[in-house]
Scaffold this motif. Structure first.
Motif, PDB file in Angstrom:
ATOM      1  N   LEU A  20      -0.002   2.691 -13.050  1.00  0.00           N
ATOM      2  CA  LEU A  20      -0.892   2.967 -12.534  1.00  0.00           C
ATOM      3  C   LEU A  20      -0.707   3.548 -10.948  1.00  0.00           C
ATOM      4  O   LEU A  20       0.720   3.002 -10.616  1.00  0.00           O
ATOM      5  N   SER A  21      -1.754   4.912 -10.405  1.00  0.00           N
ATOM      6  CA  SER A  21      -1.384   4.991  -9.078  1.00  0.00           C
ATOM      7  C   SER A  21      -2.755   5.704  -7.997  1.00  0.00           C
ATOM      8  O   SER A  21      -3.650   4.771  -8.625  1.00  0.00           O
ATOM      9  N   CYS A  22      -2.024   4.998  -7.069  1.00  0.00           N
ATOM     10  CA  CYS A  22      -3.437   4.955  -5.984  1.00  0.00           C
ATOM     11  C   CYS A  22      -2.612   5.860  -4.662  1.00  0.00           C
ATOM     12  O   CYS A  22      -1.874   5.531  -3.693  1.00  0.00           O
ATOM     13  N   VAL A  23      -3.746   6.473  -4.796  1.00  0.00           N
ATOM     14  CA  VAL A  23      -3.941   7.323  -3.085  1.00  0.00           C
ATOM     15  C   VAL A  23      -4.861   7.358  -1.889  1.00  0.00           C
ATOM     16  O   VAL A  23      -5.664   6.970  -2.556  1.00  0.00           O
ATOM     17  N   ALA A  24      -4.063   7.148  -0.598  1.00  0.00           N
ATOM     18  CA  ALA A  24      -5.431   6.914   0.352  1.00  0.00           C
ATOM     19  C   ALA A  24      -5.661   8.253   0.952  1.00  0.00           C
ATOM     20  O   ALA A  24      -4.399   8.820   1.044  1.00  0.00           O
ATOM     21  N   SER A  25      -6.427   8.367   1.213  1.00  0.00           N
ATOM     22  CA  SER A  25      -6.510  10.380   1.915  1.00  0.00           C
ATOM     23  C   SER A  25      -7.502   9.600   3.173  1.00  0.00           C
ATOM     24  O   SER A  25      -8.068   8.289   3.246  1.00  0.00           O
ATOM     25  N   GLY A  26      -7.656  10.455   4.083  1.00  0.00           N
ATOM     26  CA  GLY A  26      -8.351  10.521   5.010  1.00  0.00           C
ATOM     27  C   GLY A  26      -7.823   9.583   6.774  1.00  0.00           C
ATOM     28  O   GLY A  26      -6.714  10.932   6.760  1.00  0.00           O
ATOM     29  N   SER A  27      -8.392   9.641   8.010  1.00  0.00           N
ATOM     30  CA  SER A  27      -7.910   8.951   9.465  1.00  0.00           C
ATOM     31  C   SER A  27      -6.802   8.478   8.908  1.00  0.00           C
ATOM     32  O   SER A  27      -7.264   6.325   9.428  1.00  0.00           O
ATOM     33  N   ILE A  28      -5.614   8.681   8.483  1.00  0.00           N
ATOM     34  CA  ILE A  28      -4.411   7.893   8.646  1.00  0.00           C
ATOM     35  C   ILE A  28      -3.220   7.483   9.524  1.00  0.00           C
ATOM     36  O   ILE A  28      -3.505   8.921   9.071  1.00  0.00           O
ATOM     37  N   ARG A  29      -3.370   6.690   9.977  1.00  0.00           N
ATOM     38  CA  ARG A  29      -1.853   6.870  10.997  1.00  0.00           C
ATOM     39  C   ARG A  29      -0.925   5.668  10.878  1.00  0.00           C
ATOM     40  O   ARG A  29       0.298   6.395  10.095  1.00  0.00           O
TER      41      ARG A  29
END
Length: 115
Positions: A20-29
């Motif tokens: 399984l893979s999980c990608v987080a995107s957006g306003s990420i510091r």
């Protein structure tokens, strides 16, 4: 806003493997802890594995030795390598990501272990 998207679920035979893979995107510091949870029909959501920003891992007793969590900080991605899968691993698997003091969840990906 942060978006979390899981992928890699599916149908697998007992004893098989999935990643399984999980990608987080957006306003990420920066991302703190990342983790995988699962929820089987009629049961509460439970922790499968988690990994800190420094790489410290934690596993549920039921998956130790069969499942490995890892992360790629440059890609804001967390992986769950699952092997020797059992029918009792069947569940919707959710990714949980900590960003800026908030917790974000993905929509889940179904894993079905059946012959």
């Amino acid at each position: 806003q942060v978006h979390v998207v899981e992928s890699g679920g599916g149908l697998v035979q007992p004893g098989g493997s999935l990643r399984l893979s999980c990608v987080a995107s957006g306003s990420i510091r920066s991302i703190t802890a990342m983790g995988w949870y699962r929820q089987a029909p009629g049961k509460q959501r439970e922790l499968v594995a988690s990994i800190s920003s420094g790489g410290t891992t934690n596993y549920a007793d039921s998956v130790k030795g069969r499942i490995t969590i890892s992360r790629d900080n440059a890609k804001n991605t967390v992986y769950l390598q699952m092997s020797s899968l059992k029918p009792e691993d069947t569940a919707v698997y959710y990714c949980r990501v900590g960003v800026g003091g908030y917790i974000y969840w993905g929509q889940g990906t179904q894993v079905t272990v059946s012959s």
